[in-house]
Design a protein around this motif. Structure first.
Motif, PDB file in Angstrom:
ATOM      1  N   VAL A  59       8.683   8.440  -7.614  1.00 16.24           N
ATOM      2  CA  VAL A  59       7.711   7.396  -7.323  1.00 16.24           C
ATOM      3  C   VAL A  59       6.498   7.592  -8.207  1.00 16.24           C
ATOM      4  O   VAL A  59       5.996   8.695  -8.364  1.00 16.24           O
ATOM      5  CB  VAL A  59       7.277   7.470  -5.838  1.00 16.24           C
ATOM      6  N   LYS A  60       6.067   6.506  -8.820  1.00 13.65           N
ATOM      7  CA  LYS A  60       4.847   6.563  -9.628  1.00 13.65           C
ATOM      8  C   LYS A  60       3.749   5.818  -8.881  1.00 13.65           C
ATOM      9  O   LYS A  60       3.883   4.634  -8.582  1.00 13.65           O
ATOM     10  CB  LYS A  60       5.118   5.902 -10.985  1.00 13.65           C
ATOM     11  N   LEU A  61       2.667   6.531  -8.567  1.00  9.97           N
ATOM     12  CA  LEU A  61       1.545   5.901  -7.869  1.00  9.97           C
ATOM     13  C   LEU A  61       0.458   5.543  -8.864  1.00  9.97           C
ATOM     14  O   LEU A  61       0.108   6.357  -9.717  1.00  9.97           O
ATOM     15  CB  LEU A  61       0.931   6.849  -6.848  1.00  9.97           C
ATOM     16  N   THR A  62      -0.062   4.340  -8.753  1.00  9.04           N
ATOM     17  CA  THR A  62      -1.304   4.029  -9.468  1.00  9.04           C
ATOM     18  C   THR A  62      -2.368   3.861  -8.385  1.00  9.04           C
ATOM     19  O   THR A  62      -2.280   2.981  -7.541  1.00  9.04           O
ATOM     20  CB  THR A  62      -1.184   2.749 -10.313  1.00  9.04           C
ATOM     21  N   VAL A  63      -3.318   4.758  -8.389  1.00  9.26           N
ATOM     22  CA  VAL A  63      -4.350   4.758  -7.349  1.00  9.26           C
ATOM     23  C   VAL A  63      -5.632   4.186  -7.953  1.00  9.26           C
ATOM     24  O   VAL A  63      -6.183   4.739  -8.898  1.00  9.26           O
ATOM     25  CB  VAL A  63      -4.599   6.175  -6.794  1.00  9.26           C
ATOM     26  N   ILE A 173       5.315   3.393   3.157  1.00 11.94           N
ATOM     27  CA  ILE A 173       5.567   2.260   2.255  1.00 11.94           C
ATOM     28  C   ILE A 173       7.059   2.161   1.934  1.00 11.94           C
ATOM     29  O   ILE A 173       7.640   1.076   1.954  1.00 11.94           O
ATOM     30  CB  ILE A 173       4.737   2.400   0.958  1.00 11.94           C
ATOM     31  N   LEU A 174       7.695   3.309   1.672  1.00 13.50           N
ATOM     32  CA  LEU A 174       9.119   3.304   1.328  1.00 13.50           C
ATOM     33  C   LEU A 174       9.986   2.896   2.528  1.00 13.50           C
ATOM     34  O   LEU A 174      11.055   2.325   2.357  1.00 13.50           O
ATOM     35  CB  LEU A 174       9.551   4.671   0.802  1.00 13.50           C
ATOM     36  N   GLU A 175       9.480   3.176   3.749  1.00 11.38           N
ATOM     37  CA  GLU A 175      10.224   2.799   4.963  1.00 11.38           C
ATOM     38  C   GLU A 175      10.087   1.318   5.280  1.00 11.38           C
ATOM     39  O   GLU A 175      10.851   0.770   6.044  1.00 11.38           O
ATOM     40  CB  GLU A 175       9.660   3.541   6.189  1.00 11.38           C
ATOM     41  N   THR A 176       8.995   0.710   4.759  1.00 14.49           N
ATOM     42  CA  THR A 176       8.709  -0.692   5.086  1.00 14.49           C
ATOM     43  C   THR A 176       9.604  -1.604   4.269  1.00 14.49           C
ATOM     44  O   THR A 176       9.558  -1.547   3.038  1.00 14.49           O
ATOM     45  CB  THR A 176       7.207  -0.993   4.815  1.00 14.49           C
ATOM     46  N   PRO A 177      10.432  -2.410   4.930  1.00 15.13           N
ATOM     47  CA  PRO A 177      11.387  -3.224   4.192  1.00 15.13           C
ATOM     48  C   PRO A 177      10.719  -4.315   3.341  1.00 15.13           C
ATOM     49  O   PRO A 177       9.620  -4.733   3.620  1.00 15.13           O
ATOM     50  CB  PRO A 177      12.272  -3.835   5.266  1.00 15.13           C
TER      51      PRO A 177
END
Ligand code: GDP
Ligand code: MG
Length: 177
Positions: A59-63, A173-177
């Motif tokens: 996962v790449k996060l841009t914060v 976030i990954l769990e949220t469909p």
């Protein structure tokens, strides 16, 4: 499937909250694992990129950090667009900063029409302050629950739960469909 392990999700995360609550310090701690007593107040939106492995996914996060414009309330829709995670930060030694999450920052989110499925997290920062604390864990977690947000207490200064906060947000976030 084997190919899943090479798929990169890119997830945009916002840091919101009053000036001085520690947004830039949390980002610096998370992205570079350091803490500067004096954080330069630069102009313009800034963001950091951080790669994480979650389950078998990369996962790449841009914060995105507000770099000072929160004082002038001049954040634009570009800042808000496409965010999947929203971190609302207050300072446990300043109750006004918690009040402003409701009175100001959550209203801005409605105004700019952020993604309906964006996951929200309230972060109570500066839990290292000891006697200077003015907002209890209970008040913070009650507030978060009432607004349907995750809740984590952190210290960017002494490195309490900073990585945990981001990881918990990404998992949700990954769990949220
Ligand atoms: P921002 O305006 O929300 O980006 O806040 P900054 O990251 O610039 O931090 C504002 C001030 O609070 C700076 O003097 C930081 O050193 C200090 N600060 C940030 N995080 C913490 C923390 O966890 N504990 C303490 N004691 N001070 C902090
Ligand atoms: Mg800042």
């Amino acid at each position: 499937q084997a190919t899943d392990s090479v798929i990169d999700f890119t997830i945009k995360i916002l840091l919101l909250g009053d000036s001085g609550v520690g947004k830039t310090s949390l980002l610096t701690r998370f992205a570079h694992d350091s803490f500067d007593e004096k954080v330069a107040s630069t102009i313009g939106v800034d963001f950091a990129v951080k790669k994480l492995s979650v389950y078998d996914k990369r996962v790449k996060l841009t914060v995105w950090d507000t770099a000072g414009q929160e004082k002038f309330r001049t954040l634009t829709s570009t800042f808000y667009r496409g965010a999947k995670g929203i971190i609302l930060v207050y300072d446990v030694s300043r109750p006004d900063t918690l009040r402003h999450l409701e009175e100001q920052w959550m209203r801005e989110l409605e105004l700019y029409g952020t993604e309906a499925d964006a996951v929200r997290m309230v972060v109570a920062n500066k839990v290292d302050v000891g006697d200077a604390r003015r907002v209890s864990w209970h008040e913070g977690s009650d507030f978060a629950r009432r607004h349907g947000c995750l809740f984590v207490e952190t210290s960017a200064k002494t490195n309490i739960a900073v990585a945990n906060a981001f990881e918990e947000l990404v998992l949700k976030i990954l769990e949220t469909p």
